[in-house]
Design an enzyme around this catalytic site. Structure first.
Site, mmCIF file in Angstrom:
data_model
loop_
_atom_site.group_PDB
_atom_site.id
_atom_site.type_symbol
_atom_site.label_atom_id
_atom_site.label_comp_id
_atom_site.label_asym_id
_atom_site.label_seq_id
_atom_site.Cartn_x
_atom_site.Cartn_y
_atom_site.Cartn_z
ATOM 1 N N PRO A 11 61.877 -61.848 -47.748
ATOM 2 C CG PRO A 11 61.907 -60.765 -49.801
ATOM 3 C CD PRO A 11 61.709 -60.515 -48.337
ATOM 4 C CG ASN A 12 63.849 -65.429 -51.764
ATOM 5 O OD1 ASN A 12 63.093 -66.297 -52.191
ATOM 6 N ND2 ASN A 12 63.970 -64.249 -52.354
ATOM 7 N NE ARG A 19 68.317 -66.417 -51.204
ATOM 8 C CZ ARG A 19 68.265 -65.182 -50.754
ATOM 9 N NH1 ARG A 19 68.153 -64.942 -49.468
ATOM 10 N NH2 ARG A 19 68.328 -64.173 -51.584
ATOM 11 C CE1 TYR A 24 72.444 -63.500 -48.826
ATOM 12 C CE2 TYR A 24 71.793 -65.178 -50.427
ATOM 13 C CZ TYR A 24 71.949 -63.850 -50.074
ATOM 14 O OH TYR A 24 71.619 -62.864 -50.966
ATOM 15 C CG ASN A 75 68.241 -59.883 -43.825
ATOM 16 O OD1 ASN A 75 68.038 -59.196 -44.836
ATOM 17 N ND2 ASN A 75 69.080 -60.908 -43.806
ATOM 18 C CB ALA A 78 65.280 -58.785 -52.726
ATOM 19 C CG HIS A 81 68.543 -54.096 -52.234
ATOM 20 N ND1 HIS A 81 69.510 -53.557 -51.406
ATOM 21 C CD2 HIS A 81 68.698 -55.449 -52.139
ATOM 22 C CE1 HIS A 81 70.210 -54.538 -50.850
ATOM 23 N NE2 HIS A 81 69.735 -55.700 -51.280
ATOM 24 C CG ASP A 88 56.647 -44.339 -46.809
ATOM 25 O OD1 ASP A 88 57.696 -43.676 -46.635
ATOM 26 O OD2 ASP A 88 55.906 -44.194 -47.805
ATOM 27 C CD GLU A 99 69.741 -51.874 -43.708
ATOM 28 O OE1 GLU A 99 69.689 -50.657 -43.386
ATOM 29 O OE2 GLU A 99 69.985 -52.256 -44.870
ATOM 30 C CG HIS A 101 71.846 -56.597 -45.265
ATOM 31 N ND1 HIS A 101 70.655 -56.877 -45.895
ATOM 32 C CD2 HIS A 101 71.828 -55.280 -44.976
ATOM 33 C CE1 HIS A 101 69.942 -55.759 -45.983
ATOM 34 N NE2 HIS A 101 70.631 -54.778 -45.431
ATOM 35 C CB SER A 103 75.912 -61.216 -48.181
ATOM 36 O OG SER A 103 74.841 -60.380 -48.636
ATOM 37 N NE ARG A 108 75.678 -60.666 -52.775
ATOM 38 C CZ ARG A 108 74.504 -61.257 -52.499
ATOM 39 N NH1 ARG A 108 73.934 -61.029 -51.322
ATOM 40 N NH2 ARG A 108 73.920 -62.048 -53.360
ATOM 41 N NE ARG A 112 72.675 -59.019 -54.526
ATOM 42 C CZ ARG A 112 71.573 -59.780 -54.548
ATOM 43 N NH1 ARG A 112 70.624 -59.598 -53.654
ATOM 44 N NH2 ARG A 112 71.436 -60.717 -55.471
HETATM 45 C C1 DQA Z 1 70.493 -60.023 -47.859
HETATM 46 C C2 DQA Z 1 71.131 -59.246 -49.007
HETATM 47 C C3 DQA Z 1 70.082 -58.888 -50.049
HETATM 48 O O1 DQA Z 1 70.685 -58.186 -51.119
HETATM 49 C C4 DQA Z 1 69.450 -60.150 -50.613
HETATM 50 O O2 DQA Z 1 68.433 -59.823 -51.535
HETATM 51 C C5 DQA Z 1 68.948 -61.054 -49.546
HETATM 52 C C6 DQA Z 1 69.728 -61.247 -48.339
HETATM 53 C C7 DQA Z 1 71.550 -60.539 -46.848
HETATM 54 O O3 DQA Z 1 71.160 -60.938 -45.764
HETATM 55 O O4 DQA Z 1 72.741 -60.557 -47.159
HETATM 56 O O5 DQA Z 1 67.914 -61.710 -49.711
HETATM 57 O O6 DQA Z 1 69.604 -59.149 -47.153
#
Ligand code: DQA
Length: 151
Positions: A11-12, A19, A24, A75, A78, A81, A88, A99, A101, A103, A108, A112
């Site tokens: 998401p996002n 954003r 980011y 990635n 959110a 978390h 699963d 995995e 990220h 950031s 943070r 997170r």
């Molecule tokens: C993220 C870190 C997450 O905590 C956050 O909710 C994101 C982006 C990152 O790429 O740093 O949406 O996964």
């Protein structure tokens, strides 16, 4: 194609570039997918990119990738978390998972700091920005090469 890597974004992340760029960066998701494609091609791999703002969409993508991909770079945004369901689903994915990220979530807010993905990931890359995805592809390619040569 059995040398395909799933590049899954949650998401996002479709809003990357606009954003919270101070966190980011200004690289867009399309740029990142292009970077992944180049890096994968250098290692003889193809990629399948999926982005979803929905937990179920991410889970469906993992299920669909079970038989058709050899590894995944994820990635989950959110959902990293919060999503036991994604954890699963990934447990049923019998290939290496990296995995990523942009950031460093550990530097943070405390909400997170926990990841439902890390227990099923072969490696975690955090805080390297968009370059982290390229590193993830490289690490995945190396792991796949090792598995191939062990067979
Ligand atoms: C993220 C870190 C997450 O905590 C956050 O909710 C994101 C982006 C990152 O790429 O740093 O949406 O996964």
């Amino acid at each position: 194609m059995m040398n395909t890597v799933l590049v899954l974004n949650g998401p996002n992340l479709n809003l990357l570039g606009v954003r919270e760029p101070e966190i980011y960066g200004r690289t867009t998701l399309a740029d990142i997918e292009e970077m992944c494609s180049i890096s994968a091609a250098e290692a003889g791999l193809g990629i399948r990119c999926v982005q979803s703002n929905h937990e179920g969409g991410l889970i469906d993508a993992v299920h669909e990738a079970r038989e058709t991909t050899v590894g995944a770079v994820i990635n989950a945004g959110a959902y990293t978390h919060t999503s036991l369901a994604l954890h699963d689903a990934l447990k049923s994915y019998d290939h290496p998972i990296i995995e990523v990220h942009l950031s460093n979530p550990h530097a943070r807010e405390s909400f997170r700091h926990h990841s439902y993905l890390s227990p099923v990931a072969a490696a975690v890359i955090a805080g390297a920005g968009a370059r982290g995805y390229v590193h993830a592809i490289e690490i995945l390619a190396e792991k796949l090469r090792r598995t191939d040569s062990a067979e």
